[in-house]
Design a protein around this motif. Sequence first.
Motif: not given
Length: 234
Positions: A144-151, A153-160, A202-212
């Motif tokens: 499980i990679i928890d991306l529910s709080k990421v805002h 890029d560094l947050d994403v790499y940390y969670e991975i 937390g896919y919806s949060n990931f998409k919200k902040y990173f779709s672009d």
Amino acid sequence: MGIKFLSKEKIVLSAKYIKLIGKKDFDKIIIKKNDIKSVNIQFGEISNQDLIIRVSFKTFKNDYIFNISDILIKNSEIVLTGVLNDPLGIYNQGYIDNFKLLTDNKEKIKWYELNEKQKYYYLRGCNLLSGVRETIDNEGSVIIIDLSKVHTDLDVYYEIGRAFFKSYGYFGTEINSFIDCLCNIEEAMREREKMPILKIKGYSNFKKYFSDNILFDDFYQEFTKSGFEIQNSK
């Protein structure tokens, strides 16, 4: 974290934190009295000599050469003036600050309370401590990679890294280092009887902040190319 100032192999000063102020023609190292662990400085003994500054934390150790030209002893601090010989540019205050942060907080950091600079040096510090790994610690069939709080890029790499490893989970700080880390574990992952499923919490949060953000597409493409099945979860 330990910081030792050595004249040859004799310890003349040890501290838990130092601050480097780089100038055009000289450098200053400031040591607060409260950060000093031990001191045995005699100015004549170390003046105009190369002093070794040895910084160590866990598996990381590095020596810096500092040629002292002057010492100023104040009520609250000691100031060493001279020239830091660091031709490879290895010294970085960010790493010193990061290792102090980990020491002060007994290595239990609150990631989302860190600023971007602290996050960057934490991840780079993980690389110094553990390197780019060839295997992951998580042996579960579902990771499980928890991306529910990421805002960021560094947050994403940390969670991975947090999902894959037990401690000091370095998995890059930008897309190229992320791909390098992924390539490094591919052989070990292929040896598994079955590839684990990556569940993105937390896919919806990931998409919200990173779709672009290019990271959004690269995240899925690179993991899929490596053979991971990905499931999104709100």
